[in-house]
Design a protein around this motif. Structure first.
Motif, mmCIF file in Angstrom:
data_model
loop_
_atom_site.group_PDB
_atom_site.id
_atom_site.type_symbol
_atom_site.label_atom_id
_atom_site.label_comp_id
_atom_site.label_asym_id
_atom_site.label_seq_id
_atom_site.Cartn_x
_atom_site.Cartn_y
_atom_site.Cartn_z
ATOM 1 N N ILE A 138 0.840 -1.204 0.000
ATOM 2 C CA ILE A 138 0.000 0.000 0.000
ATOM 3 C C ILE A 138 0.871 1.249 0.000
ATOM 4 O O ILE A 138 0.586 2.222 -0.720
ATOM 5 N N LYS A 139 1.930 1.227 0.786
ATOM 6 C CA LYS A 139 2.829 2.387 0.838
ATOM 7 C C LYS A 139 3.522 2.597 -0.511
ATOM 8 O O LYS A 139 3.805 3.737 -0.904
ATOM 9 N N GLU A 140 3.799 1.518 -1.223
ATOM 10 C CA GLU A 140 4.472 1.627 -2.520
ATOM 11 C C GLU A 140 3.513 2.034 -3.637
ATOM 12 O O GLU A 140 3.810 2.935 -4.423
ATOM 13 N N ILE A 141 2.352 1.386 -3.694
ATOM 14 C CA ILE A 141 1.402 1.603 -4.793
ATOM 15 C C ILE A 141 0.529 2.826 -4.551
ATOM 16 O O ILE A 141 0.142 3.541 -5.469
ATOM 17 N N GLY A 142 0.222 3.080 -3.273
ATOM 18 C CA GLY A 142 -0.702 4.157 -2.937
ATOM 19 C C GLY A 142 -2.067 3.608 -2.556
ATOM 20 O O GLY A 142 -2.367 2.425 -2.766
ATOM 21 N N VAL A 143 -2.901 4.446 -1.982
ATOM 22 C CA VAL A 143 -4.224 4.032 -1.519
ATOM 23 C C VAL A 143 -5.214 4.013 -2.683
ATOM 24 O O VAL A 143 -4.893 4.416 -3.801
ATOM 25 N N MET A 144 -6.420 3.548 -2.422
ATOM 26 C CA MET A 144 -7.472 3.515 -3.438
ATOM 27 C C MET A 144 -7.865 4.929 -3.860
ATOM 28 O O MET A 144 -7.906 5.845 -3.033
ATOM 29 N N SER A 145 -8.167 5.086 -5.137
ATOM 30 C CA SER A 145 -8.589 6.391 -5.646
ATOM 31 C C SER A 145 -9.982 6.729 -5.137
ATOM 32 O O SER A 145 -10.908 5.916 -5.236
ATOM 33 N N GLU A 146 -10.143 7.941 -4.595
ATOM 34 C CA GLU A 146 -11.435 8.378 -4.089
ATOM 35 C C GLU A 146 -12.286 9.047 -5.168
ATOM 36 O O GLU A 146 -13.381 9.533 -4.886
ATOM 37 N N LEU A 147 -11.805 9.039 -6.406
ATOM 38 C CA LEU A 147 -12.580 9.582 -7.520
ATOM 39 C C LEU A 147 -13.876 8.795 -7.746
ATOM 40 O O LEU A 147 -14.888 9.346 -8.155
ATOM 41 N N PHE A 148 -13.812 7.474 -7.477
ATOM 42 C CA PHE A 148 -14.933 6.601 -7.835
ATOM 43 C C PHE A 148 -16.102 6.733 -6.867
ATOM 44 O O PHE A 148 -17.252 6.648 -7.269
ATOM 45 N N PHE A 149 -15.824 6.893 -5.594
ATOM 46 C CA PHE A 149 -16.797 6.997 -4.511
ATOM 47 C C PHE A 149 -17.524 5.671 -4.261
ATOM 48 O O PHE A 149 -17.604 5.204 -3.131
ATOM 49 N N LEU A 150 -18.051 5.054 -5.312
ATOM 50 C CA LEU A 150 -18.832 3.831 -5.166
ATOM 51 C C LEU A 150 -18.734 3.008 -6.452
ATOM 52 O O LEU A 150 -19.072 3.516 -7.525
ATOM 53 N N TYR A 151 -18.236 1.791 -6.350
ATOM 54 C CA TYR A 151 -18.055 0.842 -7.452
ATOM 55 C C TYR A 151 -16.783 1.122 -8.269
ATOM 56 O O TYR A 151 -16.473 2.258 -8.573
ATOM 57 N N TYR A 152 -16.103 0.057 -8.617
ATOM 58 C CA TYR A 152 -14.918 0.033 -9.485
ATOM 59 C C TYR A 152 -13.625 0.473 -8.809
ATOM 60 O O TYR A 152 -12.553 0.352 -9.405
ATOM 61 N N GLU A 153 -13.674 0.971 -7.565
ATOM 62 C CA GLU A 153 -12.431 1.438 -6.956
ATOM 63 C C GLU A 153 -11.464 0.296 -6.672
ATOM 64 O O GLU A 153 -10.253 0.443 -6.843
ATOM 65 N N GLU A 154 -11.987 -0.882 -6.253
ATOM 66 C CA GLU A 154 -11.081 -1.998 -5.980
ATOM 67 C C GLU A 154 -10.527 -2.609 -7.265
ATOM 68 O O GLU A 154 -9.407 -3.114 -7.293
ATOM 69 N N LEU A 155 -11.297 -2.520 -8.372
ATOM 70 C CA LEU A 155 -10.781 -2.968 -9.664
ATOM 71 C C LEU A 155 -9.642 -2.065 -10.123
ATOM 72 O O LEU A 155 -8.601 -2.530 -10.591
ATOM 73 N N ASP A 156 -9.854 -0.779 -9.980
ATOM 74 C CA ASP A 156 -8.835 0.201 -10.345
ATOM 75 C C ASP A 156 -7.575 -0.007 -9.513
ATOM 76 O O ASP A 156 -6.448 0.002 -10.040
ATOM 77 N N TRP A 157 -7.747 -0.227 -8.223
ATOM 78 C CA TRP A 157 -6.620 -0.449 -7.310
ATOM 79 C C TRP A 157 -5.903 -1.752 -7.642
ATOM 80 O O TRP A 157 -4.678 -1.814 -7.651
ATOM 81 N N SER A 158 -6.683 -2.788 -7.926
ATOM 82 C CA SER A 158 -6.094 -4.077 -8.302
ATOM 83 C C SER A 158 -5.227 -3.957 -9.544
ATOM 84 O O SER A 158 -4.159 -4.575 -9.630
ATOM 85 N N CYS A 159 -5.693 -3.170 -10.515
ATOM 86 C CA CYS A 159 -4.904 -2.965 -11.742
ATOM 87 C C CYS A 159 -3.552 -2.336 -11.413
ATOM 88 O O CYS A 159 -2.530 -2.721 -11.990
ATOM 89 N N ARG A 160 -3.561 -1.379 -10.502
ATOM 90 C CA ARG A 160 -2.309 -0.722 -10.127
ATOM 91 C C ARG A 160 -1.369 -1.693 -9.423
ATOM 92 O O ARG A 160 -0.163 -1.713 -9.686
ATOM 93 N N ILE A 161 -1.915 -2.516 -8.525
ATOM 94 C CA ILE A 161 -1.083 -3.491 -7.822
ATOM 95 C C ILE A 161 -0.577 -4.560 -8.783
ATOM 96 O O ILE A 161 0.593 -4.954 -8.736
ATOM 97 N N HIS A 162 -1.449 -4.996 -9.690
ATOM 98 C CA HIS A 162 -1.132 -6.114 -10.575
ATOM 99 C C HIS A 162 -0.066 -5.772 -11.613
ATOM 100 O O HIS A 162 0.510 -6.675 -12.241
ATOM 101 N N LYS A 163 0.194 -4.500 -11.805
ATOM 102 C CA LYS A 163 1.274 -4.110 -12.727
ATOM 103 C C LYS A 163 2.637 -4.574 -12.209
ATOM 104 O O LYS A 163 3.565 -4.786 -12.985
ATOM 105 N N LYS A 164 2.750 -4.723 -10.885
ATOM 106 C CA LYS A 164 4.032 -5.101 -10.280
ATOM 107 C C LYS A 164 3.987 -6.415 -9.515
ATOM 108 O O LYS A 164 5.031 -7.047 -9.317
ATOM 109 N N TYR A 165 2.797 -6.814 -9.082
ATOM 110 C CA TYR A 165 2.698 -7.967 -8.183
ATOM 111 C C TYR A 165 1.595 -8.931 -8.626
ATOM 112 O O TYR A 165 0.713 -8.565 -9.391
#
Length: 259
Positions: A138-165
């Protein structure tokens, strides 16, 4: 009136750590607020309508062993079971989203659990109802984007994590999710956020010609089909939600919203 539920819980469970916030910050905002006071080496994100099984301690230890054995693992989701009806799977992994139409399959969805998904597997996305993530990630990738507010935020976050891990579905741990398995009618609010956030997700997670085609498909085909269905069903609030959600999503298309 708004209740300070944290204080009520603190009275019952003095050892818990928490925070009371009067504003609704959405799914990502609420989780990010919790991260500000979380000090653990691993963070287990659980929806407030989930229940842990009796053997949760051993199951969590088993998931932690996965991280210990492979430093390339950046997140784990367990098997997710519906609380009702008993024995029905909600999540046992997933397939990747298609490049243009952003469609995928949630493995095991609404199937009775007969042990057919008892093998751990690498997956493209975590499930927002239950995600175990190392704090260092989390410290490396960053927290979830608050742009979404509801739905798709964990998908967006997963994409960011999955680029490296790697992301993993861990079949030997599970939770119960009290979300209903019945297909009830969506609210106009849900229609608005799903419409808006599909566009925002496509813009942030696709590039070049795939981004153009995905946005064109969502606006020109997917949203048009939904509009026609809502018009013929006389669901006028949903018609407005699709239109306002589309426009709101387009307004978020800017370079600053790419990270």
């Amino acid at each position: 009136s708004l209740k300070d539920e944290y204080s009520l819980m603190k009275d019952l469970f003095p050892d818990i750590k928490g925070y009371y916030n009067r504003m609704n910050l959405g799914f990502a905002g609420g989780n990010n607020l919790g991260l500000e006071i979380a000090t653990g080496e691993f963070i287990y994100f659980l929806n407030n309508d989930t229940l842990l099984p009796n053997d949760a301690n051993n199951e969590i230890l088993a998931m932690l062993e996965v991280f210990a054995l492979d430093s390339r693992v950046g997140g784990i989701s367990p098997k997710i079971m519906y609380y009702h009806p008993k024995g029905m799977i909600q999540f046992a992994g997933c397939t990747p989203l298609t490049s243009i139409t952003l469609r995928n399959k949630q493995i095991g969805y609404r199937e009775p659990d007969r042990g057919q998904y008892n093998n751990c597997a690498e997956i493209p996305y975590l499930h927002g109802a239950a995600m175990l993530v190392p704090n260092r990630i989390i410290k490396e990738i960053g927290v979830m984007s608050e742009l979404f507010f509801l739905y798709y935020e964990e998908l967006d976050w997963s994409c960011r994590i999955h680029k490296k891990y790697k992301l993993v579905y861990f079949a030997d741990a599970y939770i119960f999710h009290k979300e209903s398995a019945s297909t009830g009618q969506d609210s106009p609010l849900k229609t608005f956020y799903l419409t808006r956030n599909r566009l925002l997700f496509a813009y942030r997670n696709r590039s070049g010609i795939n981004r153009i085609l995905a946005v064109f498909y969502l606006i020109g085909i997917a949203n048009s089909i939904r509009l026609i269905k809502f018009v013929f069903s006389g669901m006028w609030k949903h018609v407005g939600a699709v239109c306002s959600g589309t426009w709101s999503g387009i307004k978020l298309f800017s370079k600053k919203n790419l990270s």
